[in-house]
Design a protein around this motif. Sequence first.
Motif, short mmCIF file in Angstrom:
data_model
loop_
_atom_site.label_atom_id
_atom_site.label_comp_id
_atom_site.label_asym_id
_atom_site.label_seq_id
_atom_site.Cartn_x
_atom_site.Cartn_y
_atom_site.Cartn_z
N TYR A 90 6.99 0.05 5.47
CA TYR A 90 8.23 0.82 5.48
C TYR A 90 9.15 0.38 4.35
O TYR A 90 9.66 1.18 3.57
CB TYR A 90 8.96 0.65 6.81
N GLY A 91 9.38 -0.93 4.28
CA GLY A 91 10.27 -1.44 3.25
C GLY A 91 9.73 -1.24 1.85
O GLY A 91 10.49 -0.93 0.92
N GLN A 92 8.42 -1.40 1.67
CA GLN A 92 7.82 -1.24 0.34
C GLN A 92 7.92 0.20 -0.17
O GLN A 92 8.18 0.43 -1.36
CB GLN A 92 6.36 -1.67 0.39
N ILE A 93 7.73 1.17 0.74
CA ILE A 93 7.86 2.57 0.32
C ILE A 93 9.30 2.87 -0.08
O ILE A 93 9.56 3.50 -1.11
CB ILE A 93 7.40 3.52 1.44
N LYS A 94 10.25 2.41 0.72
CA LYS A 94 11.66 2.67 0.41
C LYS A 94 12.08 1.99 -0.89
O LYS A 94 12.85 2.54 -1.67
CB LYS A 94 12.55 2.19 1.57
N ASP A 95 11.55 0.78 -1.13
CA ASP A 95 11.92 0.03 -2.34
C ASP A 95 11.09 0.40 -3.56
O ASP A 95 11.39 -0.04 -4.67
CB ASP A 95 11.77 -1.48 -2.09
N GLY A 96 10.03 1.17 -3.36
CA GLY A 96 9.17 1.55 -4.48
C GLY A 96 8.27 0.42 -4.96
O GLY A 96 7.91 0.39 -6.14
N THR A 97 7.91 -0.50 -4.06
CA THR A 97 7.11 -1.65 -4.47
C THR A 97 5.68 -1.63 -3.95
O THR A 97 4.91 -2.54 -4.25
CB THR A 97 7.79 -2.96 -4.00
N ALA A 98 5.31 -0.63 -3.16
CA ALA A 98 3.94 -0.57 -2.64
C ALA A 98 2.93 -0.40 -3.76
O ALA A 98 1.79 -0.86 -3.68
CB ALA A 98 3.80 0.57 -1.62
N ILE A 99 3.33 0.28 -4.85
CA ILE A 99 2.49 0.50 -6.03
C ILE A 99 3.26 0.06 -7.26
O ILE A 99 4.43 0.43 -7.44
CB ILE A 99 2.10 1.99 -6.17
N ASN A 100 2.62 -0.69 -8.13
CA ASN A 100 3.26 -1.15 -9.36
C ASN A 100 3.07 -0.10 -10.45
O ASN A 100 2.11 -0.14 -11.23
CB ASN A 100 2.67 -2.49 -9.80
N VAL A 101 3.97 0.87 -10.49
CA VAL A 101 3.82 1.97 -11.45
C VAL A 101 4.04 1.50 -12.88
O VAL A 101 3.48 2.08 -13.83
CB VAL A 101 4.78 3.13 -11.10
N ASP A 102 4.85 0.46 -13.09
CA ASP A 102 5.10 -0.03 -14.45
C ASP A 102 3.81 -0.53 -15.10
O ASP A 102 3.58 -0.31 -16.30
CB ASP A 102 6.14 -1.15 -14.44
N LYS A 103 2.97 -1.22 -14.33
CA LYS A 103 1.71 -1.71 -14.89
C LYS A 103 0.80 -0.55 -15.30
O LYS A 103 0.09 -0.64 -16.31
CB LYS A 103 0.99 -2.61 -13.89
N ILE A 104 0.82 0.52 -14.52
CA ILE A 104 -0.01 1.69 -14.87
C ILE A 104 0.47 2.32 -16.16
O ILE A 104 -0.30 2.59 -17.08
CB ILE A 104 0.01 2.71 -13.72
N LEU A 105 1.79 2.54 -16.26
CA LEU A 105 2.34 3.24 -17.42
C LEU A 105 2.32 2.39 -18.69
O LEU A 105 2.25 2.93 -19.80
CB LEU A 105 3.77 3.70 -17.12
N ASN A 106 2.38 1.09 -18.54
CA ASN A 106 2.41 0.21 -19.72
C ASN A 106 1.04 -0.38 -20.04
O ASN A 106 0.94 -1.25 -20.93
CB ASN A 106 3.41 -0.93 -19.49
N ALA A 107 0.00 0.06 -19.36
CA ALA A 107 -1.34 -0.49 -19.60
C ALA A 107 -1.85 -0.07 -20.97
O ALA A 107 -1.53 1.00 -21.49
CB ALA A 107 -2.30 0.01 -18.52
N SER A 108 -2.66 -0.93 -21.56
CA SER A 108 -3.32 -0.59 -22.81
C SER A 108 -4.50 0.33 -22.52
O SER A 108 -4.98 0.41 -21.38
CB SER A 108 -3.79 -1.85 -23.53
N ASP A 109 -4.97 1.05 -23.52
CA ASP A 109 -6.09 1.97 -23.36
C ASP A 109 -7.35 1.21 -22.96
O ASP A 109 -7.79 0.30 -23.65
CB ASP A 109 -6.31 2.71 -24.69
N GLY A 110 -7.91 1.56 -21.82
CA GLY A 110 -9.11 0.91 -21.33
C GLY A 110 -8.86 -0.34 -20.51
O GLY A 110 -9.80 -1.05 -20.17
N GLN A 111 -7.60 -0.61 -20.15
CA GLN A 111 -7.30 -1.82 -19.37
C GLN A 111 -7.76 -1.66 -17.93
O GLN A 111 -7.61 -0.60 -17.31
CB GLN A 111 -5.81 -2.13 -19.42
N VAL A 112 -8.32 -2.74 -17.39
CA VAL A 112 -8.84 -2.74 -16.03
C VAL A 112 -8.02 -3.68 -15.17
O VAL A 112 -7.62 -4.77 -15.61
CB VAL A 112 -10.32 -3.16 -16.01
N PHE A 113 -7.74 -3.27 -13.94
CA PHE A 113 -6.94 -4.06 -13.00
C PHE A 113 -7.73 -4.29 -11.72
O PHE A 113 -8.60 -3.50 -11.35
CB PHE A 113 -5.64 -3.33 -12.64
N SER A 114 -7.35 -5.34 -11.02
CA SER A 114 -7.82 -5.52 -9.64
C SER A 114 -6.92 -4.71 -8.73
O SER A 114 -5.84 -4.25 -9.13
CB SER A 114 -7.78 -7.00 -9.25
#
Length: 454
Positions: A170-194
């Motif tokens: 509940y808190g993560q959805i409200k705070d926008g922290t359940a998903i790290n969108v910054d890492k997705i948008l700032n990833a280099s081309d071909g970057q792999v994450f766990s």
Amino acid sequence: MQWSLERIYREQVNGNIPPRKHLNVLGENTEQSEWDLTLKGGTEKGGGRGKKKVQKKDANGKPVVDSDGQPVYDIVDDPKFKPETKFVDAPTGSKADFTFTIDDLEEINALQPEVKHRINRLLGKKDTQKNFKELFKGGLSGISPKLEDEFIEALIVSDDITSDDMKALYGQIKDGTAINVDKILNASDGQVFSYKDIFTDEGLKAYIAAKKVGTGGKQAGPGEAALAALSPSISQEGKGDINIAGNLVELKEGDGRIGLESKNPTSGKINSIFKKYLGENWNQKLKDAANENVHNSRPGQATLNIEGLWYLMKILDKNEKNGNLKLPSGYENNLPKELFEEFFTDGNIINELVNSINAKSLGGFTKDYIKSLFDNYKLSKKSGEGEWDILLAINTTNPDRGGIAVVKSGDQLLNVRAKRSLPSIIKSGPAGNRDYTYAFSPYGPEQDEEYENI
């Protein structure tokens, strides 16, 4: 310290909530390991569905009672019971309605504890939905009210999500922290994450539980509604597309397919192109010769993948030069060009592939073909509607091995460690175009299992 959903709700909605009929919603009652539906002593036990209780009578026809004066029953077959409505026989998706009776509790109590917990969660579904909506009065920002209901239900019935997980979520959805969108948008081309690079533990459980919400037919693709529900920065845009903080992203979940959905030639069409240039030489013997060195191939198979096509062109070139075959002038360019026109729309890409199959090694052509599927797929969306710059691939098909990849070009797609899947030239059956596409299932960055290089 143990938290109940009731306490969470009270603190977050700033007030009291009405007593709920089902106190064990999502298993928050920690004082018992499994819920209790046990009936009273033996004289009142029911016989389950298809049975009914009939009070015993003595030889004189008088009702029999026990030492406490309570009726004593016999369990007999119920002549009014219809076997097709018996819940253990009906298919899961059956629309045939029936009503559980007190007799059914004996059968329910015999089920495994995890199944009983799931039933109990479903019994409390309305209360959970109500309280969830009170926390998000404006609705979850990225999805429709209908999909919001489906998302909540997916969490309720999940065996992996506990009440503590829900509290944190509940808190993560409200705070926008359940998903790290910054890492997705700032990833280099071909970057792999766990998984943990992008999701919180609770967010990942919720995503896996709800990834099929909204899918089917021409609706959203897998994972879209779940991502949109989990982050206020993500919304749905159309099948295959999500919007992350103003950036259009193509989402591929699990065994995500890369290629043009509109390109789906029949096997008959492809065989007619071979027949046009090879005539009677196009037969099973020639196809078997081309497939002989292809991984997992067998004599007599009807299919031909891109490796088989490369071997075929080399066989034709060798025999044409030796005088064993007389082929039309220019076949070495025209045959592959006509084939590639069935799978690609960009003329430059088609011409480059013709040069590749004639000039490059097997590995070089294979890489060029897969890269071209990605590049043509991306170019097909450049008309304005549905144009995207980032492909986000989330592989949860095998959670022990899967990972998350961000790709922006076909060149970098080839550098991502992934399950190998070679596209077909002649597919295995009439349905769909999946055989013609590249199945992109990235592994996590720390995986050391063997995998095949393309």
